[in-house]
Design an enzyme around this catalytic site. Sequence first.
Site, PDB file in Angstrom:
ATOM      1  N   ASP A 107       0.781  -1.239   0.000  1.00 49.60           N
ATOM      2  CA  ASP A 107       0.000   0.000   0.000  1.00 49.60           C
ATOM      3  C   ASP A 107       0.812   1.290   0.000  1.00 49.60           C
ATOM      4  O   ASP A 107       0.240   2.372   0.023  1.00 49.60           O
ATOM      5  CB  ASP A 107      -1.045  -0.011   1.117  1.00 49.60           C
ATOM      6  N   CYS A 129     -24.284  -1.871  -2.135  1.00 45.22           N
ATOM      7  CA  CYS A 129     -24.665  -1.054  -0.979  1.00 45.22           C
ATOM      8  C   CYS A 129     -26.167  -0.789  -0.978  1.00 45.22           C
ATOM      9  O   CYS A 129     -26.776  -0.620   0.081  1.00 45.22           O
ATOM     10  CB  CYS A 129     -23.913   0.280  -0.982  1.00 45.22           C
ATOM     11  N   CYS A 132     -28.597   1.196   1.661  1.00 45.59           N
ATOM     12  CA  CYS A 132     -27.993   1.217   3.004  1.00 45.59           C
ATOM     13  C   CYS A 132     -27.147   2.480   3.204  1.00 45.59           C
ATOM     14  O   CYS A 132     -26.438   2.908   2.293  1.00 45.59           O
ATOM     15  CB  CYS A 132     -27.117  -0.030   3.174  1.00 45.59           C
ATOM     16  N   CYS A 177     -22.985   3.031   7.388  1.00 48.76           N
ATOM     17  CA  CYS A 177     -21.646   3.570   7.666  1.00 48.76           C
ATOM     18  C   CYS A 177     -21.690   5.090   7.751  1.00 48.76           C
ATOM     19  O   CYS A 177     -21.084   5.691   8.651  1.00 48.76           O
ATOM     20  CB  CYS A 177     -20.645   3.102   6.615  1.00 48.76           C
ATOM     21  N   CYS A 199      -9.790   3.830  13.545  1.00 51.98           N
ATOM     22  CA  CYS A 199     -11.222   3.729  13.836  1.00 51.98           C
ATOM     23  C   CYS A 199     -11.803   2.741  12.836  1.00 51.98           C
ATOM     24  O   CYS A 199     -11.504   2.815  11.650  1.00 51.98           O
ATOM     25  CB  CYS A 199     -11.873   5.103  13.681  1.00 51.98           C
ATOM     26  N   CYS A 227     -16.983   2.453  10.647  1.00 49.37           N
ATOM     27  CA  CYS A 227     -17.707   2.355   9.373  1.00 49.37           C
ATOM     28  C   CYS A 227     -17.555   0.982   8.730  1.00 49.37           C
ATOM     29  O   CYS A 227     -18.288   0.655   7.789  1.00 49.37           O
ATOM     30  CB  CYS A 227     -17.307   3.474   8.421  1.00 49.37           C
ATOM     31  N   CYS A 245     -20.989  -2.357   8.872  1.00 48.56           N
ATOM     32  CA  CYS A 245     -21.368  -2.780   7.513  1.00 48.56           C
ATOM     33  C   CYS A 245     -21.958  -4.189   7.550  1.00 48.56           C
ATOM     34  O   CYS A 245     -21.321  -5.133   8.032  1.00 48.56           O
ATOM     35  CB  CYS A 245     -20.154  -2.743   6.588  1.00 48.56           C
TER      36      CYS A 245
HETATM   37  S1  SF4 Z   1     -22.583   0.013   5.690  1.00 50.72           S
HETATM   38 FE1  SF4 Z   1     -21.640  -1.248   4.061  1.00 50.72          FE
HETATM   39  S2  SF4 Z   1     -23.355  -1.804   2.713  1.00 50.72           S
HETATM   40 FE2  SF4 Z   1     -24.059  -0.103   3.998  1.00 50.72          FE
HETATM   41  S3  SF4 Z   1     -23.625   1.729   2.742  1.00 50.72           S
HETATM   42 FE3  SF4 Z   1     -21.884   1.410   4.088  1.00 50.72          FE
HETATM   43  S4  SF4 Z   1     -20.422   0.241   2.880  1.00 50.72           S
HETATM   44 FE4  SF4 Z   1     -22.430   0.051   1.860  1.00 50.72          FE
HETATM   45  S1  SF4 Z   2     -12.862   5.475  10.168  1.00 50.71           S
HETATM   46 FE1  SF4 Z   2     -14.931   5.586   9.258  1.00 50.71          FE
HETATM   47  S2  SF4 Z   2     -16.336   5.811  11.005  1.00 50.71           S
HETATM   48 FE2  SF4 Z   2     -14.287   6.262  11.753  1.00 50.71          FE
HETATM   49  S3  SF4 Z   2     -14.148   8.496  11.590  1.00 50.71           S
HETATM   50 FE3  SF4 Z   2     -13.243   7.656   9.701  1.00 50.71          FE
HETATM   51  S4  SF4 Z   2     -14.931   7.575   8.244  1.00 50.71           S
HETATM   52 FE4  SF4 Z   2     -15.832   7.859  10.269  1.00 50.71          FE
END
Ligand code: SF4
Ligand code: SF4
Length: 350
Positions: A135, A189, A192, A195, A246, A249, A253
């Site tokens: 990466d 997605c 939804c 996140c 973190c 998100c 999911c």
């Molecule tokens: S939680 Fe997962 S499925 Fe739902 S919008 Fe976010 S990335 Fe997409």
């Molecule tokens: S890692 Fe995801 S949930 Fe956490 S602050 Fe960043 S964008 Fe928001």
Amino acid sequence: MIPEEIIEIPASLQRSQFLAAASVAGFQLAGAAPAAPMDDYPIYNQWVTGGLAGPMAYLADHRAPLRADPRSLLSSARSVLCLGLLYNTPGPAAPISRYAWGAGDYHDLLRHRLTSLVQSLEQVWGAFEYKICVDTAPLLERSLARLAGLGWIGRNTCLINQSSGSWFFLGEILTSVELEPDRPPPDRCGSCTRCVDACPTQALVPAPDGRWRLDARLCISTWTIEQHGALPAAHRSASGQHVFGCDICQEVCPWNSRAPFTAEPAFQPANPGYDLAELATLTPESFRQRFRHTPVWRAKYAGLMRNVATAMGNSGDPRHIEPLRRLATYPDAAISEHALWALGRLERIA
Ligand code: SF4
Ligand code: SF4
């Protein structure tokens, strides 16, 4: 290395050889993308020129334009082999991101596996030109992984595989061998927005093209890993209990709810837990011994201790007052400032 002889192999056999070798090398996801101009580059360019990369200057420096085409890194490239290595493990509810729970540096493991995959392929395909990327390379690796059929890019901006979720490290092999490209899977997605709704700092924002992007200036992962020195007060209280990264998100999911676990020893949690009071006792030397070969090293001692002080201040737990008093005497300005800020919060409620 210049190939002496190109071995003609039927496309379907070449593909099955690649998939079999990738599996033997320990990868759970594998696919091929064309080495061609990247349709997603203008979006990336807008993201960095709009300042949304925040303090991650390495994403916006002179290497940024190289991401427009994988052939910037290997001019003879015809295909990009994209690989995914699962790192999901059952483990402690930790204030440290899941990818950093293991005892080792995933870059080393990933590079080692990609190298052994190249060696296996050379045995059946003959020698070819290649470049291995993890990466740190200037490559739009999530976009390539999508093109290679490994998954779609969710609203949380992670690559999501329908059956295995998003807890993957990605690696690539740029190769002069031309493989038939895979097809991107559909975006699943749907309607939804879990996140987006769960992000405590509203760091997932709509892009002009209707997709979603990360405003890294608002992301707790950026603050706790990439940003040095004292953080603005608003960022401190919004950081909650996070001391390195973190995962919110990804945790919310639904495609991760049945994500498989890996048995890979290097990714198993190296610590039974991450108690804030215990982390607060780390010295520069004990930090080095414990985290030198892990992703946490990136935050450096000062960054981690700054984050520990912040998390203690956000805990509402008066038992952290004593350790914070010690942290407040540290010579590092960011640590002591955050510790004093945290003390102010806890002493108000004690
Ligand atoms: S939680 Fe997962 S499925 Fe739902 S919008 Fe976010 S990335 Fe997409
Ligand atoms: S890692 Fe995801 S949930 Fe956490 S602050 Fe960043 S964008 Fe928001």
